[in-house]
Design a protein around this motif. Structure first.
Motif, short mmCIF file in Angstrom:
data_model
loop_
_atom_site.label_atom_id
_atom_site.label_comp_id
_atom_site.label_asym_id
_atom_site.label_seq_id
_atom_site.Cartn_x
_atom_site.Cartn_y
_atom_site.Cartn_z
N VAL A 93 26.17 27.18 -58.99
CA VAL A 93 26.25 27.02 -58.48
C VAL A 93 26.06 24.76 -58.19
N LEU A 94 24.69 24.68 -58.33
CA LEU A 94 24.82 22.79 -57.88
C LEU A 94 25.03 22.10 -58.97
N PHE A 95 24.67 23.14 -60.01
CA PHE A 95 25.96 21.86 -61.71
C PHE A 95 26.87 21.27 -61.01
N LEU A 96 27.97 22.35 -61.10
CA LEU A 96 29.17 22.92 -60.91
C LEU A 96 29.51 22.21 -59.48
N ALA A 97 28.56 22.08 -58.89
CA ALA A 97 29.07 21.50 -57.24
C ALA A 97 28.87 20.18 -57.10
N SER A 98 27.66 19.22 -57.41
CA SER A 98 27.42 18.46 -58.10
C SER A 98 28.89 17.29 -59.07
N PHE A 99 28.74 18.46 -60.25
CA PHE A 99 29.69 17.32 -61.14
C PHE A 99 31.15 17.60 -60.49
N THR A 133 36.70 23.32 -49.45
CA THR A 133 36.28 23.58 -48.20
C THR A 133 37.28 24.52 -47.73
N ALA A 134 38.41 24.66 -47.52
CA ALA A 134 39.46 25.74 -47.11
C ALA A 134 38.89 27.18 -47.48
N GLY A 135 38.56 26.94 -48.77
CA GLY A 135 38.44 28.45 -49.72
C GLY A 135 37.10 29.33 -48.43
N ASN A 136 35.93 28.13 -48.42
CA ASN A 136 35.72 28.70 -47.24
C ASN A 136 36.03 29.06 -46.05
N VAL A 164 28.93 32.45 -57.31
CA VAL A 164 29.04 31.42 -57.62
C VAL A 164 30.59 30.65 -56.61
N GLY A 165 31.58 31.71 -57.19
CA GLY A 165 32.76 31.38 -56.26
C GLY A 165 32.95 31.13 -54.75
N PHE A 166 32.36 31.87 -54.44
CA PHE A 166 32.43 31.84 -53.15
C PHE A 166 31.56 30.51 -52.41
N GLN A 167 29.75 30.14 -53.65
CA GLN A 167 28.95 29.05 -51.98
C GLN A 167 29.61 27.14 -53.30
N LEU A 168 30.66 27.94 -53.74
CA LEU A 168 31.19 26.17 -54.63
C LEU A 168 30.81 25.75 -53.72
N GLY A 169 32.50 25.87 -52.87
CA GLY A 169 32.87 24.85 -51.39
C GLY A 169 32.11 24.30 -50.57
N PHE A 170 31.26 25.20 -50.31
CA PHE A 170 30.37 24.18 -49.76
C PHE A 170 29.55 23.21 -49.85
N CYS A 171 29.18 23.81 -51.16
CA CYS A 171 28.21 22.55 -51.85
C CYS A 171 28.97 21.66 -52.38
#
Length: 306
Positions: free
Chosen positions: A104-110, A131-134, A176-183
């Protein structure tokens, strides 16, 4: 040559307190008392669980949970750890939580670097979509995901059921899918506060996109990454719903499911269950204590200027 006489000593004047200092001090004391009361309110369930786990069940059944103890011991902790086979469930949880946080941190930071530092077109729209996905309630897609994972085939070395269902991959993909948007939202907003001159200087020195991301931007995002890592580990570690839905084999369930082994069919020792709950909560407390300095720094970023 005449010498000028030394000036006469003046009487020290008592410093005058600024007007309004007493009410301000009283307000500070009131704020501290309020915050202390709120903190104790949040800690009360945990403190009650620790207190109950140290007392025999017969004593609390006779005297009540809010009575003075006659004896305290750690016997329930040893019994809870052995009866629930927590070592196996701890390993299952780490298999899901640790890779999940790193991915999550790698994909979100990228993604955040691309939309905030490269000035790509539609970057704001992309962040809004993440963000809307969350905002979508996770429970509404349980049935579609259950049907989908039962149709995705995996090799035996990835899943002994030959399906994505009843494997760690299903829970990991959902986390990973649900936490990615917030990060992405948090990191993109933080990266926008970094000076653009740093990237421009790196480009002049011949740094490519990967160097700008890995060696320049990510080190500056360490407080934000530590804060997000602490939150993500806590959320993935404490998850109970997705593992219960997508994992059928009992030996693959995470640590939150191990507490079910401490509940009997006709009788439940709540003091034993409290000891198990304290053991389960210990790793998240340890992670917070280890990353406390970075976590607080990440939360206070942007609170002041200068």
């Amino acid at each position: 040559m005449s010498v000028a006489p030394a000036p006469a000593p003046t009487k020290a004047t008592k410093p005058v307190s600024a007007p309004g200092s007493r009410p301000r001090r009283r307000g500070r004391w009131g704020t501290q008392i309020f915050l202390t009361a709120v903190s104790l309110g949040f800690l009360a369930p945990l403190l009650l669980a620790v207190y109950a786990s140290l007392r025999p069940y017969d004593e609390t059944a006779e005297e009540g949970y809010f009575s003075l103890p006659k004896s305290l011991s750690f016997d329930y902790y040893e019994q809870a750890f052995n009866d629930s086979e927590m070592t196996k469930y701890f390993v299952n949880t780490l298999i899901i939580a640790v890779p999940g946080v790193l991915i999550v941190l790698f994909l979100a930071s990228f993604v955040a670097f691309a939309v905030s530092r490269l000035r790509m077109r539609g970057g704001i729209v992309l962040v809004m979509l993440f963000t809307a996905g969350n905002l979508l309630p996770q429970q509404v897609i349980i049935t579609p995901l259950y049907a989908l994972f039962n149709q995705i085939e995996l090799p035996y070395w990835m899943s002994d059921s030959y399906l994505m269902y009843d494997s760690y991959w299903a829970v990991l993909a959902v986390q990973v899918g649900f936490q990615l948007g917030f990060c992405v939202f948090v990191l993109a907003n933080f990266m926008r506060t970094l000076p653009q001159e740093i990237i421009e200087a790196a480009i002049v020195d011949g740094a490519g996109v990967w160097t700008q991301y890995w060696r320049i931007t990510l080190p500056l995002c360490r407080p934000a990454l530590a804060a997000l890592g602490t939150l993500q580990f806590t959320w993935m570690y404490n998850d109970f719903l997705w593992a219960l839905v997508f994992i059928n084999t009992g030996d693959k369930l995470p640590i939150t499911s191990a507490l079910n082994n401490l509940s009997g069919q006709y009788f439940t020792d709540h003091n034993l269950l409290a000891a198990g709950s304290v053991i389960v909560a210990a790793p998240t407390i340890i992670v917070f204590l280890l990353l406390q300095r970075h976590f607080i720094a990440g939360l206070t970023l942007g609170s002041s200027k200068g």
